[in-house]
Design an enzyme around this catalytic site. Structure first.
Site, short mmCIF file in Angstrom:
data_model
loop_
_atom_site.label_atom_id
_atom_site.label_comp_id
_atom_site.label_asym_id
_atom_site.label_seq_id
_atom_site.Cartn_x
_atom_site.Cartn_y
_atom_site.Cartn_z
CB VAL A 32 21.95 70.88 39.42
CG1 VAL A 32 20.60 70.15 39.39
CG2 VAL A 32 22.20 71.58 38.09
CG ASP A 50 30.10 66.94 45.95
OD1 ASP A 50 29.35 67.50 45.14
OD2 ASP A 50 31.33 66.80 45.75
NE ARG A 55 29.25 72.45 46.87
CZ ARG A 55 28.69 73.64 46.81
NH1 ARG A 55 29.31 74.70 47.34
NH2 ARG A 55 27.52 73.82 46.21
CB THR A 101 26.19 65.04 31.73
OG1 THR A 101 25.19 66.07 31.75
CG2 THR A 101 25.74 63.90 32.62
CB THR A 136 22.01 67.72 30.50
OG1 THR A 136 21.43 68.84 31.17
CG2 THR A 136 21.71 67.80 29.01
CB CYS A 276 22.90 74.65 29.90
SG CYS A 276 22.62 74.02 31.58
NE ARG A 347 29.15 74.39 35.80
CZ ARG A 347 27.92 73.99 36.09
NH1 ARG A 347 27.64 72.70 36.22
NH2 ARG A 347 26.94 74.87 36.24
#
Length: 440
Positions: A32, A50, A55, A101, A136, A276, A347
């Site tokens: 995101v 981050d 990364r 989240t 979220t 999601c 994920r």
């Protein structure tokens, strides 16, 4: 409420910051945060933060391991810098939080990363700053969980010294058609003036426009129901697949026939994972329980979808037994580990449910996926992904993810991997029905 297009970079709202005065800090550079940082970094002074030093190193080298942003796109963000040091975002006046989240082991919302991000920003917050959350959450979480942390760490007063907003992310990993800039962005703010400034910022990078709502809670609720609706619809189709299997009817043929009606929705059976669809409904159901309502349809859909991996494994075992293939010590190949096709995102993948169930039967399971990071698969799921596929090796093959590489292999290429007597189960229906022993 109409969709709003464009933004004026010089419009000042009641003595608040103008867009060209913004110094933006993006907290979290995953699926995101990075696309957002890149788009903002084309126009505004932006720093991407981050905690993972590796990364930051890869992004500074011009590479994105999520494959969401191409190297040439990273180069276009001429005002974007990267850091793993929170002090480097201390001069920012506009923060956007894009941390994950997830769920905990009990399928309850885990806001740990969101709380830590709020603590970090709270320690840096100055009067007049704005913090926007994209992660979220359940309706109310921004103001009930995040704002008190910001106040405590900053010693500033909410809506007097600093302000917040919520603009739910709508990133679809691996989707090259629906990108950040061509997906309508829902926006909100803690005051009308702040909501307008936040809306103007997003409108300046979102080509198809924004949709400003009346409150942060409305924006939060809109996010969780987007994916809850999809989850319930897929659960219905999965349940139909369970029924049609018992009736000896091909589910996909039924869906194709029903799909000739103009208003029939084109959902297909399958595994429901990812960050999601398989997660967001639990954020809504927990909040509903907190206020004394215990959802039935949403949780029923979750139970169906969460059990599909176990169902698939059982169906494969049944077919192996019918062919007199000894399941114990059988060589089983699972093709695909990511939660969806043509992306490296692991994920909440539900392919692991198939693997665990087959392991319980005593099968020797090999997993092949050309998209995954081998170290990530090992760390996240203790799975060593194989890198070569020998022919005539497997007693059963499960096509769990419809990667383009698997589609290109076709019937002949996949059948060549199997022993003369074997079972091929096609979860994603990428092969002709006559070429497989079963499919959802």
């Amino acid at each position: 409420m109409p969709i709003e297009f464009g933004a004026s970079r010089s419009c000042k709202i009641n003595n608040m910051m103008t867009l060209n005065e913004l110094k933006i800090g993006i907290v979290g550079l995953g699926y995101v945060g990075l696309p957002l940082a890149v788009e903002l970094g084309k126009r505004y002074l932006t720093t991407g933060f981050d905690l993972k030093a590796e990364r930051i190193a890869e992004l500074k080298a011009g590479q994105d391991s999520t494959r969401e942003v191409l190297p040439e796109e990273l180069k276009q963000a001429k005002y974007l810098n990267y850091t793993s040091n929170p002090n480097d975002i201390a001069e920012c006046n506009f923060y956007i939080v894009t941390v994950p989240t997830p769920l905990d082991g009990h399928k309850s919302p885990d806001l740990t990363l969101l709380e830590k991000a709020s603590e970090t920003i709270g320690q840096l917050l100055n009067p007049g700053n704005i913090v926007v959350y994209e992660s979220t959450v359940y309706p109310g979480a921004t103001e009930e969980v995040c704002v008190p942390i910001l106040e405590h760490k900053s010693n500033l007063k909410f809506n007097q010294d600093f302000f917040v907003g919520y603009s739910p992310e709508r990133i679809n990993p691996g989707d090259k058609a629906h990108r950040l800039t061509n997906i309508i962005k829902v926006t909100s703010g803690s005051t009308p003036e702040v909501a307008e400034l936040i809306n103007q910022l997003y409108a300046s990078i979102i080509h198809v426009g924004t949709y400003k709502v009346s409150s942060i809670r409305v924006a939060e609720a809109a996010k969780v129901i987007e994916n809850t609706q999809r989850d319930v619809n897929i659960a219905l189709i999965n349940e139909l697949a369970l029924i049609f299997n018992r009736l000896g009817i091909d589910t996909h043929e039924v869906l194709d026939a029903a799909g000739t009606k103009w208003n029939f929705l084109p959902f297909r059976p399958g595994l429901v994972g990812g960050h999601c669809i398989g997660v967001d409904p639990y954020y809504l159901t927990q909040k509903a329980a907190d206020v004394g309502y215990y959802p039935e349809m949403i949780l029923a859909g979750r139970r169906i979808n969460d059990n599909m991996g176990f169902y698939i494994a059982t169906e494969v075992v049944k077919r192996m037994i019918k062919k007199r293939i000894h399941v114990n010590n059988a060589n089983v190949l699972v093709m695909g580990l990511t939660f969806k096709e043509n992306c490296p995102d692991l994920r909440n993948t539900r392919v692991v449910d198939i693997i665990h169930e087959l392991n319980d039967y005593g099968a020797k399971v090999s997993v092949y996926d050309p998209w995954v990071n081998l170290d990530e698969a090992r760390q996240a799921y203790h799975i060593d992904v194989v890198q070569k596929l020998p022919n005539n090796q497997y007693d059963a093959i499960i096509i769990a993810v419809a990667h383009k590489q698997f589609c290109e292999m076709g019937t002949e290429g996949i059948q060549a991997l199997a022993k003369p007597t074997s079972v091929i189960y096609d979860v994603k229906s990428i092969l002709p029905i006559e070429a497989v022993d079963g499919r959802l």
